[in-house]
Enzyme design. Structure first.
Site, PDB file in Angstrom:
ATOM      1  N   TYR A   1      37.031  38.890  31.878  1.00  0.00           N
ATOM      2  CA  TYR A   1      38.101  39.851  31.533  1.00  0.00           C
ATOM      3  C   TYR A   1      39.379  39.505  32.305  1.00  0.00           C
ATOM      4  CZ  TYR A   1      39.945  44.232  29.650  1.00  0.00           C
ATOM      5  OH  TYR A   1      40.697  45.164  28.976  1.00  0.00           O
TER       6      TYR A   1
ATOM      7  N   LYS B   1      44.930  46.231  33.133  1.00  0.00           N
ATOM      8  CA  LYS B   1      44.418  47.597  32.898  1.00  0.00           C
ATOM      9  C   LYS B   1      44.537  48.457  34.161  1.00  0.00           C
ATOM     10  CE  LYS B   1      43.143  47.410  28.515  1.00  0.00           C
ATOM     11  NZ  LYS B   1      44.039  48.017  27.480  1.00  0.00           N
TER      12      LYS B   1
END
Ligand code: NAD
Ligand code: 0WE
Length: 257
Positions: A157, A164
């Site tokens: 990720y 995020k």
């Protein structure tokens, strides 16, 4: 029966196709009576978004690449003309270069780092700034989508996890700014769902299987479940909630295994 969001309007950024989390949100809001504006990026997605929007009565469809400030300006000018006011913004946009979503995080290029933040993080603030004049005095609600990779290391990720984390911090700062004007800002942290953005992600099937085996509810979540939480956050039942991240992940985030 009176629909709970009748007479309300919203803008949905991030529908690519029927699997998009943005489309799950749109359906829940439209079913509750909200009139929607949809945005799309690039001519390739326009047809698909128009076809989906046609299922939502009174909706409009506008181009918006969030890296182009004039396009964001134009969206809110058109919403002002067509709707006159705005109650809800759903931000469901993320992008990083494919090569940044594999291998070691420390290889992230400056360009890849900046692009991920421009599209996935700054866009929320850029959109909110333009939406605010249309939301003033309407007890509006802003909802964005995040992922647990912001607080835990999820293999591959990478730069999106950093983005995020910044997105969730943006939610808190925006909530503090906009609270006095009656506008709430929250994030939904969704479990993994097979969307266009998830396609081709290495070992995605293994992640899905691991969650089905370990999450308290012993299953994965759906875009409809994310949409219904968006409906809650957009509507009056969440009127006391701002600046927070709600997990819609079958409880996976509480587990230590
Ligand atoms: P998706 O591919 O359906 O949606 C991503 C959207 O981002 C697309 O509509 C795409 O057009 C848009 N986008 C990309 N670059 C853009 C730009 N420059 N300007 C405007 N729009 C742009 O995938 P999704 O999974 O529905 O993703 C929506 C949101 O949900 C993202 O923020 C994602 O991080 C988040 N999320 C997804 C999952 C998952 O597993 N699918 C889990 C948690 C959170
Ligand atoms: O936020 C996301 C998707 C983020 C994303 C995915 C892609 C793939 C294709 C952003 N940009 C791109 N660019 C591409 O070219 N998710 C939460 C879904 C997701 O993506 C992952 C995941 C999960 C879960 C990537 C690696 C590991 C896990």
């Amino acid at each position: 029966m009176e629909k709970i969001l009748a007479g309300k309007t919203g803008v949905i950024l991030g529908v690519a196709n029927k699997r998009s989390l943005a489309w799950g949100c749109a359906r829940s809001l439209a079913n509750a009576g909200m009139r929607l504006a949809f945005t799309f990026v690039g001519e390739r997605l326009e047809k698909a978004v128009r076809a989906l929007a046609s299922e939502c009565s009174g909706s409009i469809v506008l181009p918006c690449d969030v890296t182009q400030p004039e396009q964001i300006d134009a969206v809110f000018e058109e919403i002002k003309t067509q709707f006159g006011f705005l109650d809800t913004v759903v931000h469901a946009i993320a992008f990083a270069k494919r090569e940044e979503l594999q291998g070691d995080f420390y290889h992230t290029s400056k360009e890849g780092y900046m692009l991920a933040h421009e599209v996935s993080v700054y866009s929320l603030t850029a959109v909110v700034r333009r939406a605010l004049p249309l939301m003033e005095g309407r007890e509006g609600s802003i909802v964005t989508l995040t992922y647990i990779g912001s607080e835990r290391v999820v293999p591959n990720y990478n730069i999106m996890g950093i983005a995020k984390a910044a997105l969730e911090a943006s939610v808190r700062y925006l909530a503090a700014d906009l609270g006095p004007r009656g506008v709430r800002v929250n994030a939904i942290s969704a479990g993994p769902i097979r969307t266009l953005s998830a396609s081709g992600v290495k070992d995605f099937n293994l992640m899905i299987d691991h969650i089905a085996a370990t999450a308290p509810l012993r299953r994965n979540v759906t875009a409809e479940e994310v949409g219904d939480t968006c409906l809650f956050l957009a509507g009056p039942h969440s009127r006391g909630i701002t600046g927070t991240t709600i997990f819609v992940d079958a409880g996976f985030h509480i587990m230590g295994t």
